[in-house]
Enzyme design. Structure first.
Site, PDB file in Angstrom:
ATOM      1  N   SER A  79      43.358  51.334 -14.366  1.00 20.27           N
ATOM      2  CA  SER A  79      44.715  51.739 -13.975  1.00 20.27           C
ATOM      3  C   SER A  79      44.988  53.102 -14.597  1.00 20.27           C
ATOM      4  O   SER A  79      44.173  54.015 -14.472  1.00 20.27           O
ATOM      5  CB  SER A  79      45.728  50.684 -14.431  1.00 20.27           C
ATOM      6  OG  SER A  79      47.040  51.059 -14.055  1.00 20.27           O
ATOM      7  N   HIS A  89      44.840  50.911  -9.497  1.00 21.57           N
ATOM      8  CA  HIS A  89      46.229  50.946  -9.064  1.00 21.57           C
ATOM      9  C   HIS A  89      46.488  52.339  -8.494  1.00 21.57           C
ATOM     10  O   HIS A  89      46.592  53.317  -9.243  1.00 21.57           O
ATOM     11  CB  HIS A  89      47.166  50.673 -10.236  1.00 21.57           C
ATOM     12  CG  HIS A  89      47.019  49.289 -10.801  1.00 21.57           C
ATOM     13  ND1 HIS A  89      47.588  48.897 -11.992  1.00 21.57           N
ATOM     14  CD2 HIS A  89      46.370  48.205 -10.328  1.00 21.57           C
ATOM     15  CE1 HIS A  89      47.298  47.649 -12.226  1.00 21.57           C
ATOM     16  NE2 HIS A  89      46.551  47.205 -11.238  1.00 21.57           N
ATOM     17  N   ASP A 119      46.955  43.290 -15.500  1.00 21.25           N
ATOM     18  CA  ASP A 119      46.148  43.018 -14.310  1.00 21.25           C
ATOM     19  C   ASP A 119      44.678  42.883 -14.708  1.00 21.25           C
ATOM     20  O   ASP A 119      44.156  43.692 -15.471  1.00 21.25           O
ATOM     21  CB  ASP A 119      46.315  44.152 -13.295  1.00 21.25           C
ATOM     22  CG  ASP A 119      45.791  43.770 -11.924  1.00 21.25           C
ATOM     23  OD1 ASP A 119      45.482  42.580 -11.716  1.00 21.25           O
ATOM     24  OD2 ASP A 119      45.714  44.659 -11.053  1.00 21.25           O
TER      25      ASP A 119
END
Length: 1020
Positions: free
Chosen positions: A22, A49, A141
Site C-alpha cells: 500500500s 491500493h 489489509d
C-alpha cells in the site's frame, strides 16, 4: 520494459507469490525486485491500493528494477513463471485454476480489502504452493488473507516493520503470529529461493515419508517435546499432516535432516511453540462459510429454539475447537437475533473449547481487529461490538453467552445434554481411530434431535446410521438414534464397544458379576451362588445384535453351529447356524424383530429323521437396553434339548414347529419383501434413467460449448498476439514520454517562470507552482474559466489581450508591475498540439524581470553621473596637478636591481618622484608606517620571502597601498589568486624601461584615482 514471454506453452509456476503493498509500497517493491534472483520459476502477483482516479505508472517504474516481463492483469489471464502481474485500479482480483480473474469493486461504506480477497483465493487455489508477502502500507489489509494461506500450508513473509516506510500492514500481519519470516525486502528474494528449492519442499527428498527406524525414534522424541510444551499428544494427528508441517519448518529453517530439526527444537523454545501452533492450525473467522451459516440461521436455530420452549435448562451449544472464538460469537449473535425477534427469554450457554490455551485467552478477551468488517455486517457491528480505536470489542451481552475453557476433545470427557455441537475442520487432522473416538464423544454429548455441524471435508463415518442429513453440502446433521455407543475410554459394558459389527463384543457374565460385587465385598458369597446358578441352569444360547451377528456365547453350542471354514470369517447367525436349524432360526428371528416379542418353538428336529433325530426347543428372547422405543436391542437365541430340559414351564407360549408350514410362511414373507424391494428398485432405476438423460443432454451442451470455446480461444490467441505487439510499442513510447516529461518538468522548475495553459474555452488546464506568485490560482481551479481568477498584475487589458491571442492567433508581450513593486514580463502565446484536430489554447508565461530592470536603472544612473562629473568638474586637469607629488617605495633585496630601478625613475621626462628604498619586508613596512606612500614597486622574490608575504603583512596591519610586481619570472608562472588582490600591474625585469615604468605608474594612479571618484559621486 520487457514483456516477452512464450505464450504458446502452458508452463505452470512452481509457486505463486502474492505481494500485498500500500502506501510506501513502491520503494519496497523496487528493493524486492532489485535483489530477486533470476529464474526462480515462480509467478509474482502484485496487489496494491491504487487510486481510482490516477493512471498507475507502476509497470514503467518496476521495469527499471527487473528484467522479468510485467503484465497489467486482464481478466482470465494465465499465470506463468518468472513473470510479474499487476492488479488494475478499481478492481478485485481472484486466482482460479491458474488464471487471474478480475471484477469491479462493489461500492461500500467501509474500506476495500483487495489484498485479503486475493490472498484467500490464492490459498484456496494453490494450497501449499501459495506464498504471501506483506510489504509497506497502512491499515490491516492482508492480515486475514495470510491466515487463509497459513491454514492451507503456505509460506508467510512480512516486511520487517523497522524497514517499512509505513508499518501498519507489516505490524498487523506480524501480530497474528503466523509470519514464518520477517525480513527487509532486500533479503526476501534469496529466502524465497532457498525455501522453494529445499529438498523437503521441492519434493526431491522427503524427510518423513521415507523414514527408517532411527527417524521414527526422532519423530517420537519430537512428539514428546511437543507434549511437554503444550500438553497435547500430536501422535493422534494424521501422519501426512504432521509430515507436511515438519517438512515445511525444515524448509523455513534451511535444515537438512530430522536430527538437525530435533536439535533446533531443544535449543529454541520459540521454534517449538511455532511448530505446536502450526499443527493446531487455529484459523477461523466470523460467519465462516456464508452458505452453511445461512442454513443454520433459517432451518436449524429456529428448530432448536422451538423444541426448547419448555426446557428448564435453556439452550446448550458446544463449539469444539473454537480457536480464537469467532465461530462461537457468530452462533451467539444468531441465537440472540432469533430470541430477540420472537421476544423470548431463554438462557443460552455456548461452551467454546480448544486445546490451545493461548487461543482461549485471546477468545476470552473478545477483541478483534478492524478487518472483521469484511465478515460482519454494519448492522451487527453496531449492535454487538464496541469500536475502540482500530479494534472491535464484543459487547458484554454476547460475551456472557459464551463460556470459554481449555478442553482436549480426544482425552477429556465430553459435555452432555447439548442441543447443537459445532466441530468444524478439526476432525480432518486426526487419524481415523481418533476421529471415531471424537465422533463417539460428540454423539454422546447430543440430545436426541440434537444437531451436529461439521466441516466441509468431514463425515460421520460409522455413525451415519445414527444421524439424518439436514444439508449434506453444509455438513449439518440431526441425531435420530439413542443407541448407546460407549466412549473409547470406557470399560466394556452390556452394549457393544464399537460401531463396527465385527468388533462388537458382549461382556462375559463373570466380568459383569465382578463389576457388581467389587473386590472382596460383603456380597461375594451371594455373587458366587449366582455365578454357579448361571453355569448350572442357563441354557445354551447365542447373543445376537440388531444385525443378527453373534457377539457372545453361553454354554456349548458347537452341535448347533458350523465350524470355521476357509475364506472370510463371518459371525452372522445365518452363516454359522447348521443347515437343519437355518429355517427355524431365521423364521424365529424375523418374527421376533417384526413383533418385538419373544418367540418359542418346540419339537425342532436336528439330524436325520429316519435315524435318531434330536428334538430341541428353540427360543428367541428380545432384550432392550432401555424402555425407549428406539433403544438398542439384542436377541438371545436359546437351544434346549428336550431330554435335558430343566427349566420353568413355558408350554403355554411354545409353538410346535412344523417345518413345511413355517417354510411356506417364510417363503411368503420373503416374497413380500422381494416385491417391495423390486418396486423400490424400479423407482430407483426410473430416477437414474431420468438423471442419466439429463446428464447426457447437459454433456452434449457442454461439448458444444467446448467447441465454441476452442474456436473463440484461437481467435483470442490471434488478437492477443496483435495486442502484445501494439502493447510493446506503446510501452516503449511511454518510457520515452516519461523521460521527456521529467526533463521538461526539471527545465520549467529550474527557470522560475510561471506558466499557465488555457484550453480553447480559456479554462485552466495546467499551471506551474511559480505562477501562483502572481495569479491567485489553486489546485481546485483546474477546469475553471481564467477570467474567474484574480491576479496581482497592473495589467488592465489582460483578459482582452488573451481573447485577441486566442482569436487571432497572434503573440502579445507586455511588461507590467505587481502590487508589491515587482516587474513582470507577460507573454501570451497561441499554441496547438501536433494533432491538428485537437483543441488549441493560449499559453501564458510570467517572468520576473525586476532584477534586470533594477540593473538597467542602475547602469543608466551611473552613466549619467559619470557624464555629469567629467563634464562639469574639470577632471582632466586634476591628474596634471597630482603628478608632481608621487611617493614611491622600491623593495628589492638585490642592490644592483634596486639601483637600476631608481636610475630608470630619474630618467622619466616631466616626472618627479620621491623614492624610498628597502631590501626587506620589515623595513618596507616601517617606511610605509612613517611616510605617505602612493605606490610600491616590489620584487616578487626577496630571499626566503616573496611579495605574497609582503601583501599578507600589509593586510595584517590593515594597510592599503597599490602594488606593482617586478619579477624575473613570467606572469603565467605566478600565483593567479595572489595577483587578484592588491596587485595592480606586473612588469618583467627583463623588459623594464623608463617609458614602461611611466605608463604603469600612471595606470595604477589613474585607476586608484577613479575609485575615489566613484566613491565621491556615490557609485559602488
Amino acid at each position: 520494459m520487457n514483456n516477452k514471454v512464450d505464450l504458446s506453452t502452458e508452463i505452470v509456476p512452481s509457486y505463486y507469490i502474492g505481494i500485498g503493498a500500500s502506501a510506501g509500497g513502491l520503494e519496497a517493491l523496487a528493493e524486492f525486485f532489485d535483489n530477486l534472483p533470476p529464474e526462480t520459476d515462480a509467478a509474482y502477483i502484485v496487489v496494491q491500493h491504487l487510486s481510482p482516479d490516477f493512471k498507475s505508472m507502476m509497470p514503467e517504474l518496476l521495469a527499471k528494477h527487473t528484467n522479468m516481463p510485467i503484465f497489467p492483469v486482464e481478466d482470465g489471464v494465465w499465470v506463468r513463471p518468472n513473470c510479474i502481474y499487476l492488479m488494475p485500479p478499481r478492481k478485485n482480483m481472484l486466482l482460479a485454476e491458474g488464471k487471474l480473474l478480475i471484477s469491479d469493486q462493489m461500492p461500500a461504506n467501509h474500506p476495500h480489502m483487495p489484498i485479503d480477497i486475493f490472498f484467500r483465493a490464492l490459498a484456496e487455489d494453490q494450497q501449499h504452493k501459495a506464498i504471501g508477502v506483506i510489504l509497506s502500507g497502512t491499515g490491516s489489509d492482508g492480515t486475514r488473507g495470510i491466515k487463509a494461506i497459513k491454514e492451507s500450508g503456505g509460506l508467510i513473509i512480512v516486511q520487517e516493520p523497522n524497514s517499512a516506510k509505513f508499518d501498519g500492514m507489516p505490524i498487523s500481519a506480524y501480530k497474528t503470529g503466523l509470519a514464518d519470516l520477517s525480513l527487509p525486502p532486500s533479503e526476501m528474494g534469496d529466502s524465497i529461493l532457498r525455501f522453494i528449492r529445499h529438498p523437503s519442499i521441492s519434493g526431491e527428498r522427503s524427510q518423513i515419508k521415507s523414514t527408517n527406524g532411527i527417524e521414527d525414534d526422532i519423530l517420537d522424541e519430537i512428539f514428546k517435546l511437543l507434549k511437554q510444551q503444550s500438553s497435547i499428544n500430536f501422535s493422534h494427528y494424521k501422519a501426512s499432516t504432521v509430515a507436511r508441517r515438519i517438512e515445511r519448518r525444515l524448509g523455513v529453517n534451511q535444515l537438512e535432516s530430522l536430527e538437525d530439526y530435533r536439535r533446533l527444537l531443544l535449543e529454541s523454545p520459540r521454534e517449538l511453540q511455532i511448530l505446536s501452533r502450526e499443527l493446531l492450525i487455529g484459523v477461523t473467522r466470523f460467519f465462516r462459510d456464508e452458505e452453511a451459516f445461512s442454513i443454520l440461521n433459517t432451518q436449524v436455530i429456529p428448530d432448536i429454539i422451538e423444541n426448547s420452549l419448555d426446557s428448564r435448562e435453556g439452550l446448550r451449544i458446544w463449539v469444539a475447537g473454537c480457536s480464537s472464538g469467532e465461530e462461537a460469537y457468530s452462533l451467539a449473535i444468531l441465537f440472540d437475533e432469533h430470541l430477540r425477534s420472537k421476544g423470548l427469554d431463554i438462557p443460552v450457554k455456548i461452551f467454546a473449547t480448544d486445546v490451545d490455551e493461548e487461543a482461549i485467552a485471546n477468545a476470552s478477551s473478545g477483541v478483534y481487529s478492524a478487518d472483521i468488517i469484511q465478515d460482519v455486517s454494519l448492522e451487527r457491528l453496531e449492535r454487538y461490538f464496541d469500536r475502540k480505536e482500530t479494534t472491535y470489542c464484543v459487547k458484554p451481552k454476547v460475551r456472557q453467552m459464551v463460556i470459554f475453557a481449555v478442553h482436549n476433545m480426544i482425552d477429556d470427557p465430553p459435555f452432555s445434554n447439548i442441543n447443537m455441537v459445532c466441530c468444524r475442520n478439526v476432525l480432518i487432522y486426526f487419524q481415523h481411530a481418533t476421529q471415531k473416538k471424537v465422533l463417539s464423544s460428540l454423539y454422546f454429548s447430543l440430545k436426541t434431535s440434537g444437531y451436529l455441524f461439521l466441516g466441509t471435508s468431514e463425515s460421520l463415518g460409522d455413525l451415519q446410521t445414527h444421524f439424518e442429513s439436514v444439508n449434506e453440502r453444509a455438513r449439518i446433521f440431526v441425531k435420530i438414534s439413542n443407541a448407546r455407543i460407549p466412549l473409547g475410554t470406557h470399560p466394556p459394558s452390556l452394549s457393544y464397544t464399537s460401531s463396527n459389527p465385527e468388533s462388537r463384543v458382549m461382556s462375559p457374565v463373570t466380568r459383569v458379576l465382578r463389576a457388581m460385587k467389587g473386590n472382596n465385598g460383603p456380597r461375594s458369597g451371594i455373587v458366587s451362588v449366582l455365578q454357579r446358578l448361571v453355569e448350572e441352569y442357563v441354557p445354551d444360547c447365542i447373543v445376537l445384535n440388531e444385525s443378527f451377528d453373534a457377539i457372545h456365547v453361553y454354554g456349548d453350542v458347537s452341535k448347533y453351529t458350523k465350524g470355521i471354514r476357509h475364506g472370510k470369517v463371518s459371525n452372522n447367525i445365518k452363516d454359522i447356524i447348521i443347515d437343519d436349524l437355518s429355517v427355524a432360526v431365521s423364521t424365529a428371528l424375523y418374527r421376533a424383530e417384526k413383533n418385538n416379542s419373544d418367540v418359542f418353538y418346540k419339537d425342532v428336529t436336528v439330524g436325520d429323521i429316519s435315524q435318531n433325530p434330536v428334538y430341541i426347543d428353540l427360543s428367541v428372547l428380545v432384550v432392550s437396553d432401555s424402555d425407549q422405543a428406539n433403544a438398542a436391542r439384542h436377541y438371545l437365541l436359546q437351544f434346549v434339548n428336550q431330554k435335558e430340559e430343566i427349566q420353568k414351564d413355558t408350554s403355554n407360549k411354545k409353538i410346535s414347529f412344523d417345518v413345511s408350514e413355517q417354510s411356506r410362511q417364510r417363503i411368503i414373507d420373503l416374497e413380500n419383501e422381494l416385491i417391495k424391494k423390486q418396486e423400490h428398485l424400479q423407482v430407483t432405476i426410473e430416477e437414474l434413467e431420468t438423471t442419466n438423460e439429463e446428464l447426457q443432454s447437459a454433456n452434449e451442451e457442454l461439448m458444444s460449448a467446448n467447441e465454441e470455446l476452442q474456436s473463440t480461444n484461437e481467435e483470442l490467441q490471434s488478437v492477443n498476439e496483435e495486442l502484445y505487439t501494439v502493447n510493446s510499442e506503446y510501452q516503449q513510447k511511454i518510457i520515452e514520454l516519461t523521460e521527456a516529461n521529467e526533463d521538461l518538468d526539471s527545465v520549467v522548475n529550474a527557470t522560475n517562470i510561471g506558466i499557465i495553459f488555457l484550453d480553447d474555452q480559456l479554462a485552466i488546464r495546467r499551471y506551474t507552482s511559480y505562477a501562483t506568485n502572481y495569479i491567485n490560482v489553486r489546485e481546485s481551479d483546474i477546469g475553471r474559466p481564467f477570467h474567474h481568477i484574480s491576479h496581482d498584475l497592473s495589467y488592465e487589458d489582460f483578459f482582452s489581450d488573451i481573447l485577441k491571442v486566442s482569436g487571432n492567433r497572434v503573440e502579445i508581450e507586455r511588461s507590467c508591475s505587481t502590487d508589491i513593486g515587482h516587474e513582470i514580463l507577460v507573454r501570451l502565446i497561441p499554441f496547438q498540439s501536433i494533432d491538428e484536430e485537437s483543441e488549441s489554447g493560449v499559453l501564458i508565461t510570467l517572468t520576473d524581470i525586476t532584477r534586470q530592470k533594477n540593473t538597467e536603472k542602475s547602469l543608466k544612473n551611473t552613466h549619467d553621473k559619470m557624464l555629469s562629473y567629467f563634464t562639469t568638474s574639470g577632471r582632466p586637469n586634476k591628474l596634471l596637478e597630482y603628478i608632481g607629488n608621487i611617493s614611491l617605495l622600491v623593495i628589492d633585496d638585490e642592490e644592483l636591481d634596486l639601483a637600476n630601478i631608481c636610475q630608470l625613475l630619474k630618467k622619466i621626462p616631466g616626472r618627479k618622484y620621491t623614492v624610498f628604498t628597502a631590501q626587506t619586508i620589515d623595513s618596507a613596512v616601517e617606511i610605509i608606517n612613517q611616510n605617505t606612500i602612493d605606490l610600491c614597486l616590489v620584487d616578487y622574490m626577496m630571499g626566503d620571502y616573496s611579495a605574497k608575504d609582503f601583501v599578507a603583512e600589509l593586510n595584517a596591519q590593515e594597510i592599503s597601498v597599490p602594488i606593482v610586481i617586478l619579477s624575473g619570472y613570467p606572469e603565467n608562472g605566478l600565483d593567479a589568486s595572489f595577483l587578484r588582490t592588491q596587485v595592480f600591474d606586473f612588469l618583467s625585469k627583463d623588459e623594464l624601461n623608463s617609458q614602461l615604468l611611466k605608463r604603469s605608474i600612471d595606470y595604477v594612479l589613474e585607476r586608484r584615482n577613479l575609485q575615489s571618484v566613484f566613491e565621491e559621486i556615490g557609485i559602488e
